[in-house]
Structures are given as structure tokens and as C-alpha cells.
Design a protein around this motif. Sequence first.
Motif, PDB file in Angstrom:
ATOM      1  N   ASP A 147      -0.385   1.661  -7.375  1.00 17.22           N
ATOM      2  CA  ASP A 147      -1.615   1.086  -7.917  1.00 17.22           C
ATOM      3  C   ASP A 147      -1.971   1.759  -9.246  1.00 17.22           C
ATOM      4  OD1 ASP A 147      -4.080  -0.588  -7.538  1.00 17.22           O
ATOM      5  OD2 ASP A 147      -4.976   1.406  -7.733  1.00 17.22           O
ATOM      6  N   THR A 173       0.031  -3.370 -10.483  1.00 15.07           N
ATOM      7  CA  THR A 173       0.893  -2.313  -9.949  1.00 15.07           C
ATOM      8  C   THR A 173       2.063  -2.097 -10.894  1.00 15.07           C
ATOM      9  OG1 THR A 173       2.221  -3.892  -8.706  1.00 15.07           O
ATOM     10  CG2 THR A 173       0.346  -2.911  -7.558  1.00 15.07           C
ATOM     11  N   HIS A 229      -5.566  -4.994  -6.501  1.00 13.87           N
ATOM     12  CA  HIS A 229      -5.114  -4.007  -7.486  1.00 13.87           C
ATOM     13  C   HIS A 229      -5.669  -4.404  -8.852  1.00 13.87           C
ATOM     14  CE1 HIS A 229      -2.347  -2.376  -4.498  1.00 13.87           C
ATOM     15  NE2 HIS A 229      -1.966  -3.640  -4.231  1.00 13.87           N
TER      16      HIS A 229
END
Lengths: 338, 332
Positions: free
Chosen positions: A112, A106, A102
Motif C-alpha cells: 500500500d 499499490t 488503497h
Amino acid sequence: MQVQVREIRSRFTLHVLRPTGTGMATVTDVFSPTAEETLTKEPLTPAQLAWRRFRRHKMAMFGLVLLAALIVYVIGGAFVFSEEFANFNDVGIKLLSPSAAHPFGTDAIGRDILARTVYGGQISLIIGLAAVGVSLVVGVTVGAVSGYYGGWIDSILMRFTEALLCIPQLFLLIVAAKYLSGKIPNFEMFGRTFSGSVIIIILIIGLDSWMYLARIVRSQMLSLKEQEFVTAAHCTGTSNAAIIVTHILPNTIAPIIVNATLGVANAILTEAYISFLGLGVRPPTATWGNMLENANRYLETAPWMWFFPGMLILLTVLAINFVGDGLRDALDPRAMVE
Amino acid sequence: MRSDMPTILDVKNLQTRFKTYDGLVYAVNGISYSLDEGETLGVVGESGCGKSVSVLSIMGLIPQPPGIIAGGQALYHGSDLLKKSQAELRHIRGKEIAMIFQDPMTSLNPVLTIGFQIGEALQLHMAMNAQQARDRTIELLSMVGIPQPDRAFDNYPHQFSGGMRQRAMIAMAISCLPQILIADEPTTALDVTIQAQITDLIKRLRDEIGMAIIWITHDLGIIAGLAQRVIVMYAGFIVEHASVDDVYDNPHHPYTLALLGALPRVDMSRSERLTSIPGMPPNLIGLPQGCPFAPRCHFVLEKCRQENPPLTFIALKHEIACWVDVQTGGLR
């Protein structure tokens, strides 16, 4: 006439060529190519001239490239990440800092952020463009009608415009957003679901930002309608509507374009702060603005949540403002600064 | 020297005023004239004497307010133009009565192509489609002597010189083959050689199309070779109305005399000074008492200051508005 021209030519040639002593023999050699050149070289249209001036404006070109990159980002990104992925939440991976899986981290419910900035960017840009579209339609119409017809029509429209300008914009936005949100159901477009609040926000921002444009167009109208070419158009029997649309409005295109460009940046910012107050576009539809709102409670603990959407807003607004600046100079030859 | 052609335009007692903060401006004060088919009428006078306002009034192009058409008639083929609505006038303007303006630099729209501006009238009045209008416009451009007309069609006004722009304006005016062409100082903004070319061009087109012309100017020299009749205006009044020969050879109004005296002549010796008219044209706020020219007139008598002279015939087809007989200096 012909004789006269030749006489002037030969006199000029003699003057130029006397030092080298070539004399009359080269009269045609000297003049024909240049004369031909000026005739065959197509002069630039006003749009070409403006583009040439725009290209010389370094910051504007930088803004244009940046803007193009951002558009590629929000459109191209959609081919990399699906919308399901952008809206997919897994509380097990919430508040992860940027990593290979990611890159932007996040958020609080494990979505995401990179994927959300892509889809949020689309909505933010759509809102910016569409809101300006609304404000263009209203502002140009009000300004044109008001300035062209004058008299009581002008008085009524301008007092109304001024009345709207007297109300603090933020107050108006909050009240309208609060009252109208949720009135329009979600809708499908391009095979995707959009929150109905997008339409509301577009209308609210658009209908709240046309006043300055209307005043600009009106003042242009006031001076242009006194021009002789407008009288000439009346003389050919052109109707009032045609005179406004085909003869006068094209002359006001420069300030309208500049105003509209800067308006896009403003609309994106406005959307961001309404969304930040929790009155903007409803989740799950992401916008850069409501991503900032989600980050509100994690300003210090999860800075990546506000850094990336915030940065994107900053870059977009900056790019658009540079472009607007460049357009202002390119479209107004009098403001040329070497 | 009136032609035997039927009258096409008959203006009667036209009065135009403007409301201003300083008071009512009496721009045109009851002028009457007529125009025959195919005839050229010259209208001369100095700036601000109501020449342009009088024709703009007829065309319905005086903005009201502040303008007021206080009275009169303008009979075009027997129907009064002053009573027509703007919608009715739109069908006449450009199609039957066309106009050329003084300054070709400002009377063409800078953001529209030459071709569009000429073709617009054709699409509007002649029910032509875009292609027909384009073909006809290119024809018109070559008629008015613009080189490479098919290329000029797509040019913008800034790519044209002053003379070429005026040619384009003329093409625009004659596009629908009008019956009357109003030329409002069409050569004033041009240099002398171009002036001569433009005058010749309009003369040639007049004979080809057979239109009547009202030629407004303050240059008496241009009128001489062009018009059949001349109206001399001063302060919104017609002061002399005669055939072009009478105006030059046998002028009777002191103002006309003074205007001709101010004109340089080839046969005049260089040491001779041109005469000028002392003073300034009157302020048109409020109607003057007496003759409006009295304060500047060489021949002024007591009566001139008391009463404004009406336009009266002094010979066949020769009218003047003056109490004085300029030959004797006494009352007529």
C-alpha cells in the motif's frame, strides 16, 4: 535635577495645552501615565522580535503550516497504519491504481503506497534532520576553531574544506554509499527495526554538506572576534573556549539557523537521489527516495507510484525553503523589506 | 604629590610594536611609570599616541602576531605580567585588574543579557553559583545607579541607553573588587552630562573600594578633578610626567602647553580663538630621528631634530622629555 525636569515638562505641557487653555493644572495628568507606561511595558526580547517579523512573512507562515501538516501526516499516519501493513506485500494486488481500499494505489509487489509514504516520510525527515545535525556539529566546530584561532590551524582546516568542495558531491556520495552500505547491521529503536543503511546515509550526507556552513561560521568569527565585547570578555578573564561558545557563537545563530533549515531540505533531496540510484536506504525500510526508485520502471504504466512520494518530497522541500527564507528575513533586521 | 602607599604596578621601559605590510609600527617606545595603591593616574595624549596599546600590553591583550612586546617589564606586586602565560593572566584579568572601554555601544555583547555578562566574572573568579552571582549582580547594578536592578538583570544591551550601558560596564569591571581599574576613555562616547555622572560614579566607587585607577583620556578637563598624577604621551613616548597641579599650573613640555592652549576655558573671552597644534601626529612606522614632536613644535631648535630628548627630572617629581626651556626658548 528634579527642578530641571519639572521645568522642561511644564514648558512642554504649556506648549501642547495652550490652545485648549487648560494650563498648568494637567501637568501630572499628561505626563504620569505615559511615563509609567514606558516603564511598565516589558521590552521585547530578540527572539520575540524575530518571531514578530517571521509572522508577517506570508510565505514563511504558509511553509510553516505546510510543514506542520506534513509532520502530522507522517507521525499521525503511523497510528492509522501499522508498519507490518506498510511492508506487507501481496503480489495478487500489485500495481492497483488509487481506489477506496488503497487511496494512493499499490506498488509493483502489492504494498500500500499510502502506508509506505507515511513510514517513508518518517525516515526521510529523520535523515534530513540527523544529517543536518551531523553537518552542524562538524561545520560549526571547524568554522569556529578555524576563524577564532587563525594562523596555521585556519590554513589546514580551510585547505581541507576547500579540498572537499573540489570533489563533485554526487561522485563522493555514490562512492561512499557503495563502499559503506551494508557495513552496519539493522538495528532496533522504539520497538522498530531500521535498516543500518539509514545511519550510513545520514553520515554520508552530513559529512558531505558541512563545508559551506564552516565557511560561513569562519567568516562570522573573523569579524566578531575583533569586536570590543570580545576584548571585554578577555578582560574579565573568560577562557577561549567560553568566549567561542557563550560570547561569539550566539551572535552567529542567525546564519546558522538559516543554513541548517535549508540544509534539511537539501538532505531530503540528496537522500532521494541516492536512493533513486539504488544506493540509499535498503528495503524493506521505505523512504520517499527509494519509493521513487521502485517506480522507475513504471513511470508511464503506474504514475501513482511516483506521483505521491514525489509530491511529498516537493511539498516538504518547498515548505522548508519558505520557512528558511522567512527565518533569514526575521533574523536579519537589515534585510527587512516592507 | 606621590602618596606614601606601596607601589602596586611598576611598568619599566615597555616597548610594543606591530608588524604591518608597510613596516614595523613603533606604537609604544619604552615608557616607564608606576602606580601606587589607591592612586589615580591620568594618561593623556591625542589619538594613536599609544595610550591604549600601552595598557593592553600590560593586560596581555595585544594579539601576537601582529603585535610584538619588544621589551620591558610590568611588575604587578613584584611579578612580571609580561612573562605570564595567558592562563595565569586569566586569573588576574577581571579579578585583580579590570578594564572599562571607550564605547559602551560595542563593548557589551548584544545577544547576552546584562546580568549574564556581569555575573560571568563572579562565577569565574569568586566561585559563586548562579543564584549568588545573580544576587550580587543586582547589588552591583544598584551600586552603579541603575534603576530597577532586578529587572535590568534580564535586559539586553539594546534596551539600555549609552549612559546605562557604561554603568553596566562599570558594574562588570568592579564586580570582583579589583585592585587596579583601567579606564580607557570611559566617557569619550557619552554626552557631557552623562560624562560628569560617570566620572563622579567612578570616583565614588574608587573611594569605596580603594582601587587604583589608570584613566586614559584625551580630555584634560576630566583628569583635573580626578587624578593625582598625569602622564602626557606623544608618539609612543612619555613627554611629561608630573603631579596634576604641576601639569596645569606649570607645564614644561611644549606639547603639554599646546594641549592646554587648545582647551576652551570659561574665563576666556568669546572672541579669542583656541590655538591648535599645526600638523599631524607622526607616522609611527620606524623610530623618528630627533624629538618626535619637533616638526610641530613652536620652540624647535636644531638639537631637537638631531637627538630625541630623554625623560629627565626638572623639578621634584616632575619629568619632561625636551631640550628646550620653554621660559627662555633656549636650550635647557
